[in-house]
Design an enzyme around this catalytic site. Sequence first.
Site, PDB file in Angstrom:
ATOM      1  N   CYS A   1      73.303 -82.392  14.646  1.00 34.19           N
ATOM      2  CA  CYS A   1      72.797 -82.148  12.945  1.00 34.19           C
ATOM      3  C   CYS A   1      73.843 -80.672  12.825  1.00 34.19           C
ATOM      4  O   CYS A   1      72.726 -79.037  12.949  1.00 34.19           O
ATOM      5  CB  CYS A   1      71.214 -82.052  12.567  1.00 34.19           C
TER       6      CYS A   1
ATOM      7  N   CYS B   1      71.454 -78.631  10.694  1.00 37.97           N
ATOM      8  CA  CYS B   1      70.484 -77.652  11.038  1.00 37.97           C
ATOM      9  C   CYS B   1      70.418 -77.010  11.918  1.00 37.97           C
ATOM     10  O   CYS B   1      70.095 -75.582  12.346  1.00 37.97           O
ATOM     11  CB  CYS B   1      69.229 -78.489  11.590  1.00 37.97           C
ATOM     12  N   ASP B   2      71.096 -76.969  12.618  1.00 34.17           N
ATOM     13  CA  ASP B   2      71.739 -75.860  13.757  1.00 34.17           C
ATOM     14  C   ASP B   2      73.193 -74.884  13.640  1.00 34.17           C
ATOM     15  O   ASP B   2      73.246 -73.716  14.548  1.00 34.17           O
ATOM     16  CB  ASP B   2      72.113 -76.770  15.059  1.00 34.17           C
TER      17      ASP B   2
END
Length: 311
Positions: A135, A138-139
């Site tokens: 992701c 997200c990261d």
Amino acid sequence: MENPVRETVIMGSGCAGLTAAIYAARANLKPLVLGGHEPGGQLSLTTLVENFPGSPEGIQRPELVENMKKQAMRFGAEFSTGHVTAADLMRRPFTLTLGKDSIRTRTLIIASGASARWLGLPNEQALIGHGVSSCATCDGFFFSGREVVVVGGGDSAMEEALFLTRFATKVTLIHRREQFRASKIMLDRARKHDKIAFLTDTVVEDVHDVAKKEVTGLTLRNLKSNEVSEFPTSALFLGIGHVPNAQMFGDQLERDVDGYLKTVNYVFTRVPGVFACGDVQDRRYRQAISAAGTGCMAALEVEKYLEEAGR
Ligand code: NAP
């Protein structure tokens, strides 16, 4: 003796399932939440969650998931770790099979998510959350000023690579073939970007370094020359697709070509009393907050359905 029939069962304990649990519990429906094989859902694959509204400094994912769970339990939700292997939605009450056990329920909220596809490399799982990610949204931020790799040749991989250019100094997109599944527009955008480099006909054979608890590089193989090489990088992002966890319903519910549950008005499946929310029916947004939103809708619809059915 058979277990009593439940008012509602929620399959899945990610953001969608837990939000549905909070709402259903507050409606006094005593929901049973089945944790499945990835308790916490896709969120459990990231470390710090910085895009969930309400946490200005970000929130560690176990804390976010635990908070939601506690909130649902406070209002009477029950939790079990069962994994549904089969379901009968054609007869009422519905029956869910969990190995040797079965559960009967008047309504069902499917929040079973979609599992990221992984490469299956020896060290891949050990480095999830430490440089291996499925992701970018997200990261990606954690790799500001670093060089990263994205694997895949579809739209997801292009989207991840383009997103990562906001943070990374260089993004190398590795794909196992020369042809791409990605739409022309996405592929062109990625090809034109000066921070993105392409490595085709190449597969990742391993990721290092588990001892250091961070990604330091990859072992690559060129499929045409068979040459093996080491490739230094700070992160490995996978964009090789997701598999929605809806196989257990077979043809009872409508699914699209990739297996995502089809819904109308956000959460309605074709079986009255069965609602779907979160990533199992959302191939587009796949965010914690959007999953939570549809989880709320599903629980409100369950409440309405039971009221109309003369609870
Ligand atoms: P996808 O189109 O199925 O592409 C998956 C890619 O990963 C393929 O290139 C495939 O390679 C590669 N792959 C699969 N398994 C692999 C493995 N074990 N090792 C190495 N490579 C592997 O999946 P997606 O990109 O997630 O897209 C899914 C759907 O969502 C598509 O319909 C897409 O258009 C849509 N989508 C749209 C957008 C957008 O429009 N913004 C964004 C994301 C997704 P091969 O080609 O060799 O099989």
